[in-house]
Write an enzyme that holds these catalytic residues in place. Structure first.
Site, mmCIF file in Angstrom:
data_model
loop_
_atom_site.group_PDB
_atom_site.id
_atom_site.type_symbol
_atom_site.label_atom_id
_atom_site.label_comp_id
_atom_site.label_asym_id
_atom_site.label_seq_id
_atom_site.Cartn_x
_atom_site.Cartn_y
_atom_site.Cartn_z
ATOM 1 N N LYS A 133 2.134 -3.393 5.947
ATOM 2 C CA LYS A 133 2.363 -3.178 4.511
ATOM 3 C C LYS A 133 3.827 -2.830 4.236
ATOM 4 O O LYS A 133 4.375 -3.210 3.199
ATOM 5 C CB LYS A 133 1.428 -2.080 3.989
ATOM 6 C CG LYS A 133 -0.042 -2.478 3.996
ATOM 7 C CD LYS A 133 -0.297 -3.725 3.153
ATOM 8 C CE LYS A 133 -1.764 -4.016 2.946
ATOM 9 N NZ LYS A 133 -2.008 -5.247 2.174
ATOM 10 N N TYR B 254 -1.597 -1.220 10.252
ATOM 11 C CA TYR B 254 -1.767 -1.528 8.820
ATOM 12 C C TYR B 254 -0.521 -1.097 8.027
ATOM 13 O O TYR B 254 0.019 -1.870 7.231
ATOM 14 C CB TYR B 254 -3.017 -0.802 8.324
ATOM 15 C CG TYR B 254 -3.292 -0.951 6.850
ATOM 16 C CD1 TYR B 254 -3.852 -2.120 6.335
ATOM 17 C CD2 TYR B 254 -3.010 0.084 5.950
ATOM 18 C CE1 TYR B 254 -4.127 -2.247 4.981
ATOM 19 C CE2 TYR B 254 -3.280 -0.046 4.603
ATOM 20 C CZ TYR B 254 -3.839 -1.203 4.122
ATOM 21 O OH TYR B 254 -4.104 -1.327 2.778
ATOM 22 N N SER C 155 0.849 -1.196 0.000
ATOM 23 C CA SER C 155 0.000 0.000 0.000
ATOM 24 C C SER C 155 0.881 1.241 0.000
ATOM 25 O O SER C 155 2.008 1.218 0.514
ATOM 26 C CB SER C 155 -0.862 0.023 1.273
ATOM 27 O OG SER C 155 -1.476 1.283 1.417
HETATM 28 P P1 NAP Z 1 -11.640 -5.337 0.412
HETATM 29 O O1 NAP Z 1 -12.603 -4.985 -0.659
HETATM 30 O O2 NAP Z 1 -11.958 -5.012 1.826
HETATM 31 O O3 NAP Z 1 -11.296 -6.889 0.274
HETATM 32 C C1 NAP Z 1 -10.461 -7.510 1.203
HETATM 33 C C2 NAP Z 1 -10.313 -8.953 0.802
HETATM 34 O O4 NAP Z 1 -9.424 -9.585 1.723
HETATM 35 C C3 NAP Z 1 -11.635 -9.699 0.844
HETATM 36 O O5 NAP Z 1 -11.729 -10.476 -0.331
HETATM 37 C C4 NAP Z 1 -11.504 -10.589 2.066
HETATM 38 O O6 NAP Z 1 -12.127 -11.852 1.928
HETATM 39 C C5 NAP Z 1 -10.003 -10.816 2.103
HETATM 40 N N1 NAP Z 1 -9.575 -11.237 3.434
HETATM 41 C C6 NAP Z 1 -9.588 -10.521 4.587
HETATM 42 N N2 NAP Z 1 -9.131 -11.272 5.600
HETATM 43 C C7 NAP Z 1 -8.828 -12.496 5.076
HETATM 44 C C8 NAP Z 1 -8.313 -13.697 5.619
HETATM 45 N N3 NAP Z 1 -8.013 -13.798 6.917
HETATM 46 N N4 NAP Z 1 -8.129 -14.759 4.788
HETATM 47 C C9 NAP Z 1 -8.444 -14.661 3.470
HETATM 48 N N5 NAP Z 1 -8.919 -13.541 2.895
HETATM 49 C C10 NAP Z 1 -9.118 -12.480 3.698
HETATM 50 O O7 NAP Z 1 -10.238 -4.629 0.162
HETATM 51 P P2 NAP Z 1 -9.455 -4.234 -1.178
HETATM 52 O O8 NAP Z 1 -9.452 -2.773 -1.247
HETATM 53 O O9 NAP Z 1 -9.888 -5.038 -2.320
HETATM 54 O O10 NAP Z 1 -7.998 -4.672 -0.707
HETATM 55 C C11 NAP Z 1 -7.219 -5.668 -1.355
HETATM 56 C C12 NAP Z 1 -5.770 -5.442 -0.962
HETATM 57 O O11 NAP Z 1 -5.349 -4.168 -1.450
HETATM 58 C C13 NAP Z 1 -5.542 -5.427 0.542
HETATM 59 O O12 NAP Z 1 -4.329 -6.065 0.848
HETATM 60 C C14 NAP Z 1 -5.455 -3.950 0.859
HETATM 61 O O13 NAP Z 1 -4.720 -3.696 2.013
HETATM 62 C C15 NAP Z 1 -4.764 -3.441 -0.394
HETATM 63 N N6 NAP Z 1 -4.932 -2.012 -0.618
HETATM 64 C C16 NAP Z 1 -6.160 -1.471 -0.892
HETATM 65 C C17 NAP Z 1 -6.275 -0.109 -1.110
HETATM 66 C C18 NAP Z 1 -7.590 0.561 -1.449
HETATM 67 O O14 NAP Z 1 -7.632 1.789 -1.557
HETATM 68 N N7 NAP Z 1 -8.679 -0.177 -1.640
HETATM 69 C C19 NAP Z 1 -5.148 0.704 -1.050
HETATM 70 C C20 NAP Z 1 -3.919 0.131 -0.760
HETATM 71 C C21 NAP Z 1 -3.817 -1.230 -0.558
HETATM 72 P P3 NAP Z 1 -13.618 -12.199 2.481
HETATM 73 O O15 NAP Z 1 -14.509 -11.088 2.011
HETATM 74 O O16 NAP Z 1 -13.928 -13.511 1.835
HETATM 75 O O17 NAP Z 1 -13.534 -12.316 3.976
#
Ligand code: NAP
Length: 247
Positions: free
Chosen positions: A158, A154, A141
């Site tokens: 990261k 967090y 991130s």
């Molecule tokens: P999201 O929509 O909240 O999705 C999170 C995903 O992680 C869900 O599919 C969830 O699965 C899965 N997850 C959580 N805990 C888990 C566990 N213990 N075992 C297996 N799966 C698990 O978030 P997102 O924005 O798509 O984020 C995806 C990645 O990008 C993350 O690593 C996040 O930190 C990173 N990121 C996101 C942003 C942003 O702006 N969105 C920015 C920087 C980095 P379930 O729903 O099945 O529980």
């Protein structure tokens, strides 16, 4: 481009992980769709990929649980014989000032974001070695580099993923395995939708491209790093953030 390759994407039912699974499948990879709680969405994705003529496998596992990770990987190997691409995408974010973070909350955030990547990667490495090479892509991130108020756990996890990426790239280079990170900025998913409320204007002003990102824009970077076209790229961190870090 990825025909014959097998990819495991953690947290693939929603958000960025879903876009990555879709993108890899569109390029011919068979995709293992890992989820923890979002069974309906994961099943829907598997059906969607199959309807497009692709191959997908539903894989429930909590990535922070070694037993569940081992069982998930055994199922993938039973189905497709191995793994070529691992995308450590599963992540959670919680909001608290450091002084208020309980040990349980600290461990929850570190365990999903960092321990999960450790467990999945350690289990997959022998499979990549057996294939004579492969790809590991870790979703970090922008917070790892810029920091983030109320998200010390967090951002720490990261940032840890970046050290993990760079060190592992050195260890695995001799096996033809590349290890890279992708660091999204603000991407429209469930993770940020609520946090964005009342702050959208401020966020747009901080971002040179003056808009939030789409999950597909992160997926495009991952598909590239997973492909043959990225054959000489390892140990990098690719920011997909509309210029946020620089801005
Ligand atoms: P999201 O929509 O909240 O999705 C999170 C995903 O992680 C869900 O599919 C969830 O699965 C899965 N997850 C959580 N805990 C888990 C566990 N213990 N075992 C297996 N799966 C698990 O978030 P997102 O924005 O798509 O984020 C995806 C990645 O990008 C993350 O690593 C996040 O930190 C990173 N990121 C996101 C942003 C942003 O702006 N969105 C920015 C920087 C980095 P379930 O729903 O099945 O529980």
């Amino acid at each position: 481009m990825l025909t014959g390759k097998v990819a495991l994407i953690t947290g693939a039912a929603r958000g960025i992980g879903r876009a990555i699974a879709t993108g890899l499948a569109e390029h011919g990879a068979a995709v293992a769709v890992n989820y923890r709680t979002s069974e309906g969405a994961a099943l829907e994705l598997v059906k969607e990929i199959e309807a497009q003529g692709g191959e997908a496998l539903l894989c429930r596992a909590d990535v922070s649980d070694r037993g569940q990770v081992t069982a998930m990987i055994a199922t993938i190997v039973d189905t497709w014989g191995g793994i070529d691409i691992l995308v450590n995408n599963a992540g959670i974010m919680e909001d608290n000032f450091l002084v208020d973070i309980t040990l349980e909350e600290w461990e929850r955030v570190i365990n999903v974001n960092l321990r999960g990547a450790f467990l999945c990667t350690q289990a997959v490495i022998p499979l990549l070695q057996a294939r004579g090479g492969g790809r590991i892509i870790n979703i970090s991130s922008q917070a790892a580099l810029a920091g983030s108020r109320r998200h010390v756990h967090y951002a720490t996890a990261k940032a840890g993923l970046l050290g993990f990426t760079y060190s592992l790239a050195k260890e695995l280079g001799p096996y033809g395995i590349t290890v890279n990170a992708v660091s999204p900025g603000r991407i429209v998913t469930d993770m940020i939708k609520e946090r964005m409320q009342g702050r959208e204007e401020e966020w747009l002003q901080q971002t040179p491209l003056q808009r939030l990102g789409e999950p597909e824009e992160v997926a495009a970077a991952v598909v590239f790093l997973a492909s043959e076209k990225a054959s000489y790229i390892t140990g990098t961190n690719l920011q997909v953030d509309g210029g946020l870090l620089m801005g």
